[in-house]
Design a protein around this motif. Structure first.
Motif, PDB file in Angstrom:
ATOM      1  N   THR A  77      -2.233  -3.528   2.556  1.00  0.00           N
ATOM      2  CA  THR A  77      -1.182  -4.121   3.378  1.00  0.00           C
ATOM      3  C   THR A  77      -0.213  -5.016   2.616  1.00  0.00           C
ATOM      4  O   THR A  77       1.000  -4.901   2.818  1.00  0.00           O
ATOM      5  N   PRO A  78      -0.655  -5.910   1.717  1.00  0.00           N
ATOM      6  CA  PRO A  78       0.315  -6.727   0.983  1.00  0.00           C
ATOM      7  C   PRO A  78       1.332  -5.886   0.209  1.00  0.00           C
ATOM      8  O   PRO A  78       2.537  -6.164   0.252  1.00  0.00           O
ATOM      9  N   GLY A  79       0.876  -4.844  -0.456  1.00  0.00           N
ATOM     10  CA  GLY A  79       1.788  -3.963  -1.182  1.00  0.00           C
ATOM     11  C   GLY A  79       2.681  -3.174  -0.246  1.00  0.00           C
ATOM     12  O   GLY A  79       3.868  -2.955  -0.520  1.00  0.00           O
ATOM     13  N   GLN A  80       2.119  -2.737   0.889  1.00  0.00           N
ATOM     14  CA  GLN A  80       2.910  -2.014   1.893  1.00  0.00           C
ATOM     15  C   GLN A  80       4.033  -2.906   2.409  1.00  0.00           C
ATOM     16  O   GLN A  80       5.180  -2.479   2.537  1.00  0.00           O
ATOM     17  N   ILE A  81       3.715  -4.167   2.709  1.00  0.00           N
ATOM     18  CA  ILE A  81       4.710  -5.095   3.252  1.00  0.00           C
ATOM     19  C   ILE A  81       5.798  -5.380   2.233  1.00  0.00           C
ATOM     20  O   ILE A  81       6.991  -5.338   2.562  1.00  0.00           O
ATOM     21  N   CYS A  82       5.409  -5.647   0.982  1.00  0.00           N
ATOM     22  CA  CYS A  82       6.424  -5.902  -0.058  1.00  0.00           C
ATOM     23  C   CYS A  82       7.317  -4.673  -0.234  1.00  0.00           C
ATOM     24  O   CYS A  82       8.540  -4.799  -0.346  1.00  0.00           O
TER      25      CYS A  82
ATOM     26  N   GLU B 128       9.276   9.001   3.131  1.00  0.00           N
ATOM     27  CA  GLU B 128       9.697   9.267   1.751  1.00  0.00           C
ATOM     28  C   GLU B 128       9.847   7.975   0.965  1.00  0.00           C
ATOM     29  O   GLU B 128       9.391   7.855  -0.168  1.00  0.00           O
ATOM     30  N   ARG B 129      10.498   6.992   1.557  1.00  0.00           N
ATOM     31  CA  ARG B 129      10.759   5.736   0.857  1.00  0.00           C
ATOM     32  C   ARG B 129       9.478   4.933   0.622  1.00  0.00           C
ATOM     33  O   ARG B 129       9.399   4.168  -0.327  1.00  0.00           O
ATOM     34  N   MET B 130       8.484   5.104   1.459  1.00  0.00           N
ATOM     35  CA  MET B 130       7.215   4.380   1.322  1.00  0.00           C
ATOM     36  C   MET B 130       6.146   5.216   0.613  1.00  0.00           C
ATOM     37  O   MET B 130       4.995   4.795   0.504  1.00  0.00           O
ATOM     38  N   SER B 131       6.524   6.380   0.094  1.00  0.00           N
ATOM     39  CA  SER B 131       5.525   7.310  -0.447  1.00  0.00           C
ATOM     40  C   SER B 131       4.770   6.793  -1.664  1.00  0.00           C
ATOM     41  O   SER B 131       3.712   7.316  -1.995  1.00  0.00           O
ATOM     42  N   GLY B 132       5.247   5.760  -2.312  1.00  0.00           N
ATOM     43  CA  GLY B 132       4.525   5.191  -3.453  1.00  0.00           C
ATOM     44  C   GLY B 132       3.404   4.252  -3.055  1.00  0.00           C
ATOM     45  O   GLY B 132       2.704   3.721  -3.909  1.00  0.00           O
ATOM     46  N   ASN B 133       3.220   4.059  -1.762  1.00  0.00           N
ATOM     47  CA  ASN B 133       2.167   3.166  -1.268  1.00  0.00           C
ATOM     48  C   ASN B 133       1.157   3.974  -0.471  1.00  0.00           C
ATOM     49  O   ASN B 133       1.488   4.523   0.578  1.00  0.00           O
ATOM     50  N   LEU B 134      -0.060   4.030  -0.960  1.00  0.00           N
ATOM     51  CA  LEU B 134      -1.107   4.786  -0.291  1.00  0.00           C
ATOM     52  C   LEU B 134      -1.935   3.890   0.606  1.00  0.00           C
ATOM     53  O   LEU B 134      -2.176   2.727   0.291  1.00  0.00           O
TER      54      LEU B 134
ATOM     55  N   ILE C  77       3.130 -11.419  -1.723  1.00  0.00           N
ATOM     56  CA  ILE C  77       2.880 -11.481  -0.282  1.00  0.00           C
ATOM     57  C   ILE C  77       2.759 -12.927   0.184  1.00  0.00           C
ATOM     58  O   ILE C  77       3.141 -13.250   1.306  1.00  0.00           O
ATOM     59  N   GLU C  78       2.277 -13.800  -0.689  1.00  0.00           N
ATOM     60  CA  GLU C  78       2.137 -15.208  -0.313  1.00  0.00           C
ATOM     61  C   GLU C  78       3.484 -15.884  -0.090  1.00  0.00           C
ATOM     62  O   GLU C  78       3.545 -16.938   0.542  1.00  0.00           O
ATOM     63  N   GLY C  79       4.564 -15.290  -0.581  1.00  0.00           N
ATOM     64  CA  GLY C  79       5.876 -15.916  -0.490  1.00  0.00           C
ATOM     65  C   GLY C  79       6.864 -15.272   0.453  1.00  0.00           C
ATOM     66  O   GLY C  79       8.024 -15.673   0.488  1.00  0.00           O
ATOM     67  N   VAL C  80       6.450 -14.287   1.252  1.00  0.00           N
ATOM     68  CA  VAL C  80       7.429 -13.608   2.105  1.00  0.00           C
ATOM     69  C   VAL C  80       7.659 -14.309   3.444  1.00  0.00           C
ATOM     70  O   VAL C  80       8.722 -14.173   4.030  1.00  0.00           O
ATOM     71  N   ALA C  81       6.687 -15.065   3.924  1.00  0.00           N
ATOM     72  CA  ALA C  81       6.857 -15.789   5.190  1.00  0.00           C
ATOM     73  C   ALA C  81       7.723 -17.020   4.969  1.00  0.00           C
ATOM     74  O   ALA C  81       7.852 -17.517   3.853  1.00  0.00           O
ATOM     75  N   GLU C  82       8.338 -17.505   6.037  1.00  0.00           N
ATOM     76  CA  GLU C  82       9.117 -18.749   6.003  1.00  0.00           C
ATOM     77  C   GLU C  82       8.266 -19.828   6.653  1.00  0.00           C
ATOM     78  O   GLU C  82       8.303 -20.000   7.876  1.00  0.00           O
ATOM     79  N   GLY C  83       7.486 -20.530   5.857  1.00  0.00           N
ATOM     80  CA  GLY C  83       6.578 -21.532   6.406  1.00  0.00           C
ATOM     81  C   GLY C  83       5.531 -20.865   7.270  1.00  0.00           C
ATOM     82  O   GLY C  83       4.827 -19.960   6.831  1.00  0.00           O
ATOM     83  N   ASP C  84       5.444 -21.298   8.541  1.00  0.00           N
ATOM     84  CA  ASP C  84       4.474 -20.716   9.469  1.00  0.00           C
ATOM     85  C   ASP C  84       5.010 -19.483  10.193  1.00  0.00           C
ATOM     86  O   ASP C  84       4.286 -18.842  10.947  1.00  0.00           O
ATOM     87  N   GLU C  85       6.297 -19.173   9.969  1.00  0.00           N
ATOM     88  CA  GLU C  85       6.907 -18.023  10.637  1.00  0.00           C
ATOM     89  C   GLU C  85       6.788 -16.788   9.752  1.00  0.00           C
ATOM     90  O   GLU C  85       7.287 -16.761   8.627  1.00  0.00           O
TER      91      GLU C  85
ATOM     92  N   THR D 258      -1.905 -10.061  -3.896  1.00  0.00           N
ATOM     93  CA  THR D 258      -1.525  -8.821  -4.576  1.00  0.00           C
ATOM     94  C   THR D 258      -2.812  -8.150  -5.029  1.00  0.00           C
ATOM     95  O   THR D 258      -3.624  -8.758  -5.723  1.00  0.00           O
ATOM     96  N   LYS D 259      -3.021  -6.917  -4.633  1.00  0.00           N
ATOM     97  CA  LYS D 259      -4.295  -6.243  -4.865  1.00  0.00           C
ATOM     98  C   LYS D 259      -4.267  -5.316  -6.069  1.00  0.00           C
ATOM     99  O   LYS D 259      -3.246  -4.721  -6.394  1.00  0.00           O
ATOM    100  N   LYS D 260      -5.417  -5.200  -6.709  1.00  0.00           N
ATOM    101  CA  LYS D 260      -5.588  -4.242  -7.807  1.00  0.00           C
ATOM    102  C   LYS D 260      -6.256  -3.018  -7.209  1.00  0.00           C
ATOM    103  O   LYS D 260      -7.367  -3.084  -6.703  1.00  0.00           O
ATOM    104  N   GLY D 261      -5.540  -1.903  -7.225  1.00  0.00           N
ATOM    105  CA  GLY D 261      -6.076  -0.663  -6.670  1.00  0.00           C
ATOM    106  C   GLY D 261      -6.452   0.280  -7.793  1.00  0.00           C
ATOM    107  O   GLY D 261      -7.537   0.213  -8.355  1.00  0.00           O
ATOM    108  N   CYS D 262      -5.527   1.123  -8.179  1.00  0.00           N
ATOM    109  CA  CYS D 262      -5.798   2.146  -9.187  1.00  0.00           C
ATOM    110  C   CYS D 262      -5.594   1.642 -10.610  1.00  0.00           C
ATOM    111  O   CYS D 262      -6.134   2.200 -11.544  1.00  0.00           O
ATOM    112  N   ASP D 263      -4.803   0.589 -10.779  1.00  0.00           N
ATOM    113  CA  ASP D 263      -4.453   0.045 -12.095  1.00  0.00           C
ATOM    114  C   ASP D 263      -3.709   1.072 -12.953  1.00  0.00           C
ATOM    115  O   ASP D 263      -3.719   1.007 -14.171  1.00  0.00           O
ATOM    116  N   GLN D 264      -3.054   2.040 -12.283  1.00  0.00           N
ATOM    117  CA  GLN D 264      -2.303   3.088 -12.975  1.00  0.00           C
ATOM    118  C   GLN D 264      -0.932   3.320 -12.348  1.00  0.00           C
ATOM    119  O   GLN D 264      -0.268   4.301 -12.650  1.00  0.00           O
ATOM    120  N   GLY D 265      -0.513   2.458 -11.442  1.00  0.00           N
ATOM    121  CA  GLY D 265       0.797   2.588 -10.816  1.00  0.00           C
ATOM    122  C   GLY D 265       0.917   3.701  -9.808  1.00  0.00           C
ATOM    123  O   GLY D 265       2.022   4.123  -9.470  1.00  0.00           O
TER     124      GLY D 265
END
Length: 192
Positions: A111-116, A153-159, A83-91, A44-51
């Motif tokens: 990318t981790p935030g985009q994927i979540c 539109e739905r992903m617009s909160g992720n830059l 992001i560390e918990g979204v995969a199912e083992g090695d899949e 999980t990355k720290k970007g702007c620290d302002q949401g």
């Protein structure tokens, strides 16, 4: 008379990626800082620290949350997925696989935030939640089409500072198709 003292910290338990973590924490600690600094979950990355950038997006009770604006104490007793918990083992999760297959990243920082976010977007869409660009139609019509405009539109909160938006939209669309196929197969299996 001595002034009453109040503690500014508590011992809390956070359920992260299916594992319980017990830690004393200052009440002012954000979920992002607890994940990165206290639990060494640095995906999980720290970007702007302002949401505003979405780099810190995680899932809390399967809903997306910008962890830089969420207090860790408020997440106690809730299911947190990083992001560390979204995969199912090695899949890889289908969203992760789609991002990989369709180059939905460049530098990878966001990318981790985009994927979540994409995982939550697909769930929200499947549940029939409208967005600001959804045509006006009743719930009986089912989920709206997940067009590129809907995804944007739905992903617009992720830059993405690298500008991988075209590939991100394609990756979300492919993962959504996979999700819909798996859902249809599950419904067939239940009906049989």
């Amino acid at each position: 008379m001595a002034p009453a003292t109040s503690s500014t910290s508590s011992a809390i338990t956070l359920n992260i990626n299916g594992e319980k973590h017990h830690l004393p924490i200052d009440h002012r600690t954000t979920l992002l800082d607890a994940l990165r600094e206290r639990l060494d979950l640095t995906g999980t990355k720290k970007g702007c620290d302002q949401g505003q950038c979405g780099a810190c997006t995680v899932l809390v009770d399967r809903r997306r949350v910008v962890s830089c604006l969420s207090l860790a104490v408020a997440a106690e007793g809730r299911e947190i997925t990083t992001i560390e918990g979204v995969a199912e083992g090695d899949e890889l999760h289908p969203v992760q696989q789609a991002f990989l297959d369709l180059d939905g990243y460049q530098c990878g920082y966001c990318t981790p935030g985009q994927i979540c976010s994409a995982i939550a977007v697909i769930e929200e869409h499947a549940a029939g939640w409208p967005s600001a660009v959804t045509d006006d139609h009743g719930p009986e019509a089912g989920p709206p089409s997940l067009t590129p405009d809907e995804i944007r539109e739905r992903m617009s909160g992720n830059l993405c500072r690298c500008g991988a938006y075209v590939s991100i939209v394609r990756a979300v669309a492919r993962a959504a198709e996979s999700h819909a196929e798996h859902r249809a197969e599950a419904e067939k299996g239940t009906a049989a």
